[in-house]
Design an enzyme around this catalytic site. Structure first.
Site, PDB file in Angstrom:
ATOM      1  N   LYS A 115      55.388   8.997  89.397  1.00 17.02           N
ATOM      2  CA  LYS A 115      55.064   7.872  90.267  1.00 17.02           C
ATOM      3  C   LYS A 115      55.665   8.022  91.669  1.00 17.02           C
ATOM      4  O   LYS A 115      55.200   7.400  92.605  1.00 17.02           O
ATOM      5  CB  LYS A 115      55.482   6.567  89.614  1.00 17.02           C
ATOM      6  CG  LYS A 115      54.635   6.319  88.356  1.00 17.02           C
ATOM      7  CD  LYS A 115      54.738   4.931  87.842  1.00 17.02           C
ATOM      8  CE  LYS A 115      53.733   4.661  86.742  1.00 17.02           C
ATOM      9  NZ  LYS A 115      54.121   5.287  85.454  1.00 17.02           N
TER      10      LYS A 115
HETATM   11  C1  LIG Z   1      53.218   5.462  84.434  1.00 20.40           C
HETATM   12  C2  LIG Z   1      53.395   6.593  83.517  1.00 20.40           C
HETATM   13  C3  LIG Z   1      52.325   7.078  82.753  1.00 20.40           C
HETATM   14  C4  LIG Z   1      50.966   6.428  82.763  1.00 20.40           C
HETATM   15  O1  LIG Z   1      50.291   6.624  83.988  1.00 20.40           O
HETATM   16  P1  LIG Z   1      49.052   5.684  84.346  1.00 20.40           P
HETATM   17  O2  LIG Z   1      48.693   6.041  85.752  1.00 20.40           O
HETATM   18  O3  LIG Z   1      49.544   4.285  84.236  1.00 20.40           O
HETATM   19  O4  LIG Z   1      47.970   5.984  83.379  1.00 20.40           O
HETATM   20  C5  LIG Z   1      52.554   8.192  81.962  1.00 20.40           C
HETATM   21  N1  LIG Z   1      53.767   8.784  81.897  1.00 20.40           N
HETATM   22  C6  LIG Z   1      54.816   8.336  82.617  1.00 20.40           C
HETATM   23  C7  LIG Z   1      56.115   9.027  82.479  1.00 20.40           C
HETATM   24  C8  LIG Z   1      54.670   7.236  83.461  1.00 20.40           C
HETATM   25  O5  LIG Z   1      55.710   6.810  84.171  1.00 20.40           O
END
Ligand SMILES: *Cc1c(COP(=O)(O)O)cnc(C)c1O
Length: 465
Positions: free
Chosen positions: A112
Site C-alpha cells: 500500500k
Molecule cells: C490490502 C492488502 C491486500 C488486499 O489488497 P486489495 O487491493 O484490497 O485487494 C492484500 N495483502 C496485503 C498485505 C494488504 O495489505
C-alpha cells in the site's frame, strides 16, 4: 482527462477534483472517461526505464496538464525515495517461470506504500495550491492505515482519522499506526470488523454534512489515485520477464479488489496479460463469484491474512462498470440490489467476459501454513500469509509462460503465523526501529456511526471550520 461515476449519475470531475474527493454523489466510484492505450512497440520501448521513469509514462495520460510534469516528476521521485530497495519493486525468481514481485520495501512494509506515499504527496501539492485544508477518513484492515499515516503525517493541510477494527489487526500493524506521534493523526479503534469500519466511512462520504465546510477526502482504494499508482508495477514487472513478447499472468492476494483491478487496467492499457488470478483467503466472496457467478455476502471471519478479511470489495463495482460496457444505470441497479439483498449475479455473457481474463482461488488457514512451509523448504523463501494465498493459486497451473505472484507484505509483519509455519521468526528490518518501545495512542469507540461522527467533529482542529 475527465472522471465519471460508475453509477452514471454524477457530474464529471477533473483529475484534481478526483484526488480530493471520495465517493461520487450518486454513491459510485470514479473512473477515467477513457482508457489510454499503448501499442506493443511503445511498451517494448520502456524496457530500460527505471521504476520512476516508467511511473511518469503510465500516469501522465491520466493527469494531463493538470499537474505540471516537473512537479509530477518530483512527487514521483520523492514518493519512491523512501523505499529500501534500489529497484523499488524487485522480482525474486522462485522457480522456472514463477516469480515473486516484492512490493514490501516501502516504509510500512506492505504494497500500500506504492499508492499512499504518492497520494499523500500529490494531495498536499494540490491543497497547497488551493490553500485548502481537508479531513481524510479511512478504514483499514491493517495495512492501509499505517501506509496512509506514513504518507500524510507531515502534510499540514490534512487531518487524518483512521478507523480500524479493534483487536483484529496484528500487533505490528497496530503499532505502526498508533505510535506515529503527529498532531494531525487520529486512530479510532472500532468495536466491530473491517466491513463495519468501511460501511461507516462510506456512509460518512455519502452524507458529509456533519463535517461542515470541510471537504472529506478518501484514501481507501475508492480513490482513483490508488489504482493509478498501482498500475505501474504490473508494467514494470511484466517488462522484466519478457513482456510484451510473452503473455504474463499475475496472481494477486485480494481483499478490496483494488490491487488486482490495477492489473485489469494495465491489460486495458495494452499490457498483454494472460490471466489475473484472484487469490482469496477463507473470506471467499470473490472466489464464489468467479467460479459460480455468486457474489453473495457472508459474515467476515478472521484469518491468518487479516488484510484480506473483507467480504464486500469496493472496487468490484469498477469491474462491473467495465464488464457492462460502462453502463452506469446497469451498475446502479446491480448495486442497489446488492445493498438490499446482500447478493448479486451477472448475465451469462458478462460472466464469460470476466472469465476471459480472471480466474480465482481460495486458501484457508491450514493451506496458508502449508504453503509458507513448502515455499521455505523447496524454494528457500519466506512468504507472508497474504502472499501465500497467491503462491497457492499458481501451485497447480501449467507454467508455460511467466507467472508473477504479488508479494503484498513483508513476512515480519506476521511473526506468529510464520513461526507456526516454519518454526522461526523473521526479524523486523532495522528501519522499522523501536516499534515495540514506543507509546501507543488510539481511541476506542463503539460500532456506532453517530459516535464516530461526533468524535471527528469534536476533535478535528483544522483552521477552516
Ligand atoms: C490490502 C492488502 C491486500 C488486499 O489488497 P486489495 O487491493 O484490497 O485487494 C492484500 N495483502 C496485503 C498485505 C494488504 O495489505
Amino acid at each position: 482527462m475527465k472522471y465519471i461515476s460508475t453509477r452514471g449519475n454524477s457530474p464529471a470531475l477533473s483529475f484534481i477534483e478526483v484526488v480530493t474527493s471520495g465517493l461520487a454523489k450518486d454513491g459510485g466510484l470514479y473512473m477515467p472517461d477513457s482508457v489510454p492505450n499503448f501499442s506493443n512497440k511503445e511498451i517494448s520501448g520502456w524496457k530500460h526505464l527505471s521504476y520512476t521513469e516508467l511511473a511518469e509514462k503510465i500516469m501522465i495520460p491520466y493527469i494531463g496538464e493538470e499537474i505540471k510534469t516537473v512537479y509530477l516528476r518530483k512527487i514521483i521521485k520523492d514518493s519512491y525515495s523512501e523505499f529500501h530497495h534500489p529497484e523499488i519493486a524487485p522480482l525474486h525468481k522462485l522457480s522456472d517461470n514463477k516469480y515473486v514481485l516484492e512490493l514490501f520495501h516501502g516504509p510500512t512494509m506492505a504494497f500500500k506504500d506504492f499508492a499512499l506515499q504518492f497520494l499523500g504527496r500529490i494531495l498536499n501539492h494540490v491543497l497547497e495550491n488551493k490553500k485548502e485544508d481537508v479531513i481524510i477518513i479511512g478504514a483499514t484492515s491493517g495495512d492501509t492505515g499505517s501506509a496512509a499515516i506514513e504518507g500524510c503525517k507531515n502534510c499540514k493541510h490534512i487531518e487524518l482519522f483512521m478507523l480500524h477494527p479493534h483487536g483484529k489487526v496484528s500487533d505490528v500493524q497496530r503499532k505502526q499506526m498508533t505510535t506515529v506521534d503527529s498532531p494531525n493523526i487520529h486512530n479510532l479503534a472500532i468495536e466491530g470488523n473491517f466491513d463495519d469500519c468501511q460501511d461507516m466511512v462510506k456512509e460518512m462520504f455519502f452524507h458529509p454534512e456533519f463535517a461542515g465546510k470541510r471537504r472529506l477526502v478518501a484514501v481507501n482504494s475508492i480513490n482513483w489515485v490508488r489504482i493509478m499508482a498501482q498500475i505501474v508495477y504490473y508494467f514494470y514487472a511484466a517488462l522484466k520477464v519478457g513482456s510484451p513478447e510473452h503473455k504474463i499472468s499475475f496472481a494477486v492476494p485480494t481483499g478490496n479488489f483494488g490491487d488486482i483491478f490495477a492489473g485489469y487496467m494495465a491489460s486495458k492499457m495494452g499490457l498483454p496479460i494472460e490471466k489475473l488470478i484472484v487469490a482469496t483467503n477463507k473470506n471467499d466472496i470473490l472466489h464464489r463469484f468467479f467460479t459460480k457467478n455468486d457474489y453473495s455476502k457472508k459474515g467476515v471471519s478472521q484469518s491468518y491474512s487479516p488484510s484480506m478479511d473483507i467480504q464486500v470489495s469496493s472496487n468490484f463495482e469498477r469491474l462491473l462498470f467495465e464488464l457492462y460496457d460502462r453502463d452506469g444505470k446497469e451498475v446502479s441497479s446491480l448495486m442497489d440490489k446488492f445493498k438490499l439483498e446482500g447478493k448479486l449475479s451477472v448475465t451469462k455473457e458478462v460472466f464469460e467476459k470476466a472469465l476471459n481474463i480472471f480466474s480465482s482461488h481460495t486458501a484457508n488457514d491450514d493451506e496458508i501454513v502449508n504453503i509458507i512451509k513448502n515455499t521455505y523448504e523447496n524454494n528457500n523463501y519466506i512468504s507472508d500469509p497474504h502472499t501465500a494465498t497467491a503462491i497457492s493459486s499458481v501451485k497447480e497451473v501449467n507454467l508455460k509462460e511467466p507467472h508473477i505472484i504479488l508479494a503484498t507484505s513483508h513476512p515480519a509483519k506476521f511473526p506468529a503465523v510464520i513461526e507456526k509455519s516454519i518454526g522461526l521468526c523473521p526479524n523486523l528490518p532495522d528501519y522499522i526501529g523501536s516499534l515495540f518501545e514506543k507509546e501507543e495512542k488510539f481511541t476506542k469507540l463503539s460500532n456506532n456511526i453517530e459516535e464516530v461522527k461526533k468524535y471527528i467533529k469534536d476533535s478535528s482542529s483544522l483552521s477552516s471550520h
